[in-house]
Design an enzyme around this catalytic site. Structure first.
Site, PDB file in Angstrom:
ATOM      1  N   ARG A 114      65.662 -46.894 -28.977  1.00  0.00           N
ATOM      2  CA  ARG A 114      66.876 -46.127 -28.665  1.00  0.00           C
ATOM      3  C   ARG A 114      66.523 -44.645 -28.679  1.00  0.00           C
ATOM      4  NH1 ARG A 114      68.204 -50.337 -27.087  1.00  0.00           N
ATOM      5  NH2 ARG A 114      69.754 -51.727 -27.937  1.00  0.00           N
ATOM      6  N   GLU A 165      69.093 -38.897 -19.135  1.00  0.00           N
ATOM      7  CA  GLU A 165      68.250 -39.429 -18.076  1.00  0.00           C
ATOM      8  C   GLU A 165      68.938 -39.195 -16.737  1.00  0.00           C
ATOM      9  OE1 GLU A 165      66.997 -43.447 -18.764  1.00  0.00           O
ATOM     10  OE2 GLU A 165      66.634 -43.099 -20.874  1.00  0.00           O
ATOM     11  N   HIS A 171      63.217 -46.645 -18.793  1.00  0.00           N
ATOM     12  CA  HIS A 171      63.586 -47.866 -19.534  1.00  0.00           C
ATOM     13  C   HIS A 171      64.454 -48.722 -18.613  1.00  0.00           C
ATOM     14  CE1 HIS A 171      64.324 -50.081 -23.279  1.00  0.00           C
ATOM     15  NE2 HIS A 171      65.549 -50.216 -22.872  1.00  0.00           N
ATOM     16  N   GLY A 227      63.452 -52.052 -17.365  1.00  0.00           N
ATOM     17  CA  GLY A 227      62.892 -53.384 -17.207  1.00  0.00           C
ATOM     18  C   GLY A 227      63.915 -54.411 -16.758  1.00  0.00           C
TER      19      GLY A 227
END
Length: 187
Positions: free
Chosen positions: A19, A48, A71, A73
């Protein structure tokens, strides 16, 4: 934060793939520049880009001993298909049997198929010491046999599953009127 980074061994490696709030990125950048941390990898950040043309800003950008990856995936077509199958399978297991085995914030029960000529009653309730005794008393008073009983708790919530000889609207009403009942139903 800075306090924790100071306690780390000289030339440590640092990884955060959990996190963003775990890491004070400014303190990490300062620690990397001082060579206290030799190498770092992160794939989570306080802010982001929301769009593909938006710039990614971070104190860690441009540092040669830092690897930064998105991040994401979960965003591949294969991951989305696997997630859809997993979630729908878990939902069906809950609706058919009352299973909650991999729940994150709910009691976990892994229940077998319901035996023939049985009814399964699912009882979600406040986690109180006497709840199961009160629940069992209802079945005892109605002369209904309990074939199996499962209970798990998570913080203030209890979740019980009972396979019983029979279930009637009156019994479900009595259970749902117990102090601390959250939700009661029969499969």
């Amino acid at each position: 934060d800075e306090t924790v980074f100071k306690k780390m061994k000289q030339w440590s490696y640092f990884i955060n793939a959990s996190r963003w709030y775990v890491t004070d990125t400014k303190a990490l950048a300062d620690t990397i520049k001082s060579w206290k941390i030799l190498w770092a990898y992160l794939d989570v950040f306080p802010t982001e880009p929301k769009w593909k043309n938006e710039a990614f800003e971070s104190e860690l950008r441009g540092l040669s001993n830092v690897i930064l990856t998105p991040h994401i995936g979960w965003s591949t077509a294969e991951s989305q298909a696997a997630i859809a199958l997993d979630v729908s399978s878990k939902l069906m297991n809950y609706l058919q049997y009352g299973n909650t085995k991999t729940s994150v914030n709910f009691p976990q029960l892994w229940l077998k198929t319901i035996k023939q000529n049985c009814k399964r009653i699912l009882f979600i309730h406040e986690n109180r010491a006497w709840m199961m005794a009160r629940l069992n008393t209802i079945f005892w008073e109605h002369h209904i046999q309990i074939f199996s009983q499962h209970l798990d708790t998570f913080e203030e919530i209890g979740y019980a599953a009972l396979d019983v000889e029979k279930s009637t609207p009156e019994i479900l009403k009595e259970i749902s009127q117990l102090p601390g009942n959250i939700y009661t139903y029969s499969l």
